[in-house]
Enzyme design. Structure first.
Site, PDB file in Angstrom:
ATOM      1  N   ASN A   7       0.925  -1.081   0.249  1.00 16.45           N
ATOM      2  CA  ASN A   7       0.213  -0.052  -0.122  1.00 16.45           C
ATOM      3  C   ASN A   7       0.962   1.333   0.275  1.00 16.45           C
ATOM      4  OD1 ASN A   7      -1.266   2.549   0.564  1.00 16.45           O
ATOM      5  ND2 ASN A   7      -3.098   1.005   1.770  1.00 16.45           N
ATOM      6  N   GLU A  34      -3.698   1.866  -2.863  1.00 15.64           N
ATOM      7  CA  GLU A  34      -4.032   3.403  -2.694  1.00 15.64           C
ATOM      8  C   GLU A  34      -2.845   4.245  -3.398  1.00 15.64           C
ATOM      9  OE1 GLU A  34      -4.560   4.201   1.847  1.00 15.64           O
ATOM     10  OE2 GLU A  34      -5.413   5.446   0.942  1.00 15.64           O
ATOM     11  N   TYR A 110      -7.566  -3.579  -1.632  1.00 12.82           N
ATOM     12  CA  TYR A 110      -7.820  -3.333  -1.126  1.00 12.82           C
ATOM     13  C   TYR A 110      -9.275  -3.106   0.068  1.00 12.82           C
ATOM     14  CZ  TYR A 110      -6.955   1.724   1.571  1.00 12.82           C
ATOM     15  OH  TYR A 110      -7.526   2.499   2.203  1.00 12.82           O
ATOM     16  N   ASP A 153      -3.710  -4.988   1.449  1.00 11.79           N
ATOM     17  CA  ASP A 153      -4.396  -4.245   2.495  1.00 11.79           C
ATOM     18  C   ASP A 153      -5.487  -5.099   2.528  1.00 11.79           C
ATOM     19  OD1 ASP A 153      -4.698  -3.149   4.680  1.00 11.79           O
ATOM     20  OD2 ASP A 153      -4.493  -0.961   3.782  1.00 11.79           O
ATOM     21  N   ASN A 155      -6.998  -4.834   6.505  1.00  8.14           N
ATOM     22  CA  ASN A 155      -7.225  -3.802   6.868  1.00  8.14           C
ATOM     23  C   ASN A 155      -8.015  -4.390   7.735  1.00  8.14           C
ATOM     24  OD1 ASN A 155      -6.608  -0.647   6.798  1.00  8.14           O
ATOM     25  ND2 ASN A 155      -7.995  -0.872   4.968  1.00  8.14           N
ATOM     26  N   ASP A 251       2.779   5.154   5.086  1.00 16.01           N
ATOM     27  CA  ASP A 251       2.594   4.049   6.126  1.00 16.01           C
ATOM     28  C   ASP A 251       1.926   2.946   6.150  1.00 16.01           C
ATOM     29  OD1 ASP A 251       0.066   4.713   4.768  1.00 16.01           O
ATOM     30  OD2 ASP A 251      -0.920   5.198   6.747  1.00 16.01           O
ATOM     31  N   HIS A 252       2.434   2.465   4.848  1.00 21.08           N
ATOM     32  CA  HIS A 252       2.994   0.526   5.073  1.00 21.08           C
ATOM     33  C   HIS A 252       3.950   0.357   4.315  1.00 21.08           C
ATOM     34  CE1 HIS A 252      -1.794  -0.383   5.020  1.00 21.08           C
ATOM     35  NE2 HIS A 252      -2.140   1.257   4.793  1.00 21.08           N
TER      36      HIS A 252
END
Length: 260
Positions: A7, A34, A110, A153, A155, A251-252
């Site tokens: 991501n 993303e 995602y 990702d 989540n 951030d990933h």
DNA sequence: ATGGTAGTGTTACTA
């Protein structure tokens, strides 16, 4: 073959980092999430100049998924059958793209965030995962020998050990029993997560806020689920933690799998 | 004290 998922939190902002990672890691196929851009905004030129094929699906500044590959990309598919919609008017979001590379069906995914347990987005997330399970089950029923990689990702942190402080997640998304059950259902459909055994204790995401990375307060939410035929080819995996360092990091971080 | 970052595109929304 080396397969990775990442991501990138905007491909336009991070194109140099993504290309540097591809070269440094020797990744053959990278599933990207993303991208945060429409197809006409994707930076095709630098990827093509570096010798990569790109299949991208993006509709707006939100979401956006891609497969970037050194090897030719075939049978690109936008969304999976039965994928739930979101919004008013209801529409499919850019959260899933399938592409075949060297006989491996790679799905860049995602998964919806969920936001809070009370938010309609949470039920959307559960519905989305259930529909994915059904679709994936169908693919394996049609061809039990299929090499399928469901990567991205998710989540969802599958276990308590996948977040730095389970107590801090009480009542939060990403760790709730229904979300974890939705992920576990992929196992019932014949898929196995193949990176955990090679990367014990690793996180793949650290929030930008509150010094989460320096404190190593992260989560494991980027996962690789493989069909039996593909899982049998896995020889190793690693998490590229260094990619979270420095100015301009996503951030990933990338999660990398080696296939025999 | 209940904050703090980062992206997109515009001052809101998503994560």
């Amino acid at each position: 073959m080396r397969l990775a998922t990442w991501n990138v939190n905007s491909v336009r902002t991070r194109v140099d980092r993504v290309l540097a990672f591809l070269e440094r890691s020797g990744t053959d196929v990278l599933a990207v999430q993303e991208t945060k851009c429409r197809d006409d905004q994707f930076p095709h030129l630098p990827f093509e100049a570096a010798g990569y094929h790109v299949a991208h699906h993006g509709l707006s500044q939100w979401n956006g998924v891609a497969v970037v590959s050194r090897l030719p990309v075939e049978d690109v598919e936008v969304g999976f059958p039965g994928m739930p919609t979101w919004g008013e008017p209801a529409a499919a979001e850019a959260r899933a793209l399938g592409a075949t590379v060297s006989g491996v069906r790679v799905w860049s995914l995602y998964v919806p965030n969920g936001r809070t347990l009370e938010d309609p987005h949470y039920q959307y997330k559960l519905d989305w995962l259930a529909a994915l399970r059904d679709a994936a089950h169908g693919w394996l029923a049609a061809d039990p020998a299929a090499q399928v990689a469901l990567v991205g990702d998710w989540n969802v942190a599958p276990r308590d050990e996948d977040v730095w402080d389970p107590a801090a997640f009480a009542g939060a998304t990403h760790v709730s029993p229904p979300e974890r059950a939705a992920l576990a259902a992929l196992g019932e459909a014949g898929f196995a997560e193949v990176t955990r055994e090679h990367t014990p204790g690793a996180y793949t995401y650290w929030d930008y806020q509150r010094l989460r990375f320096p404190r190593n307060e992260g989560m494991r939410i980027d996962l690789v689920h493989a069909s039996p035929a593909l899982a049998a080819r896995v020889t190793g995996a690693h998490v590229d933690r260094a990619e979270r360092k420095g100015k301009g990091a996503s951030d990933h971080v990338p999660v990398v799998v080696d296939l025999a």
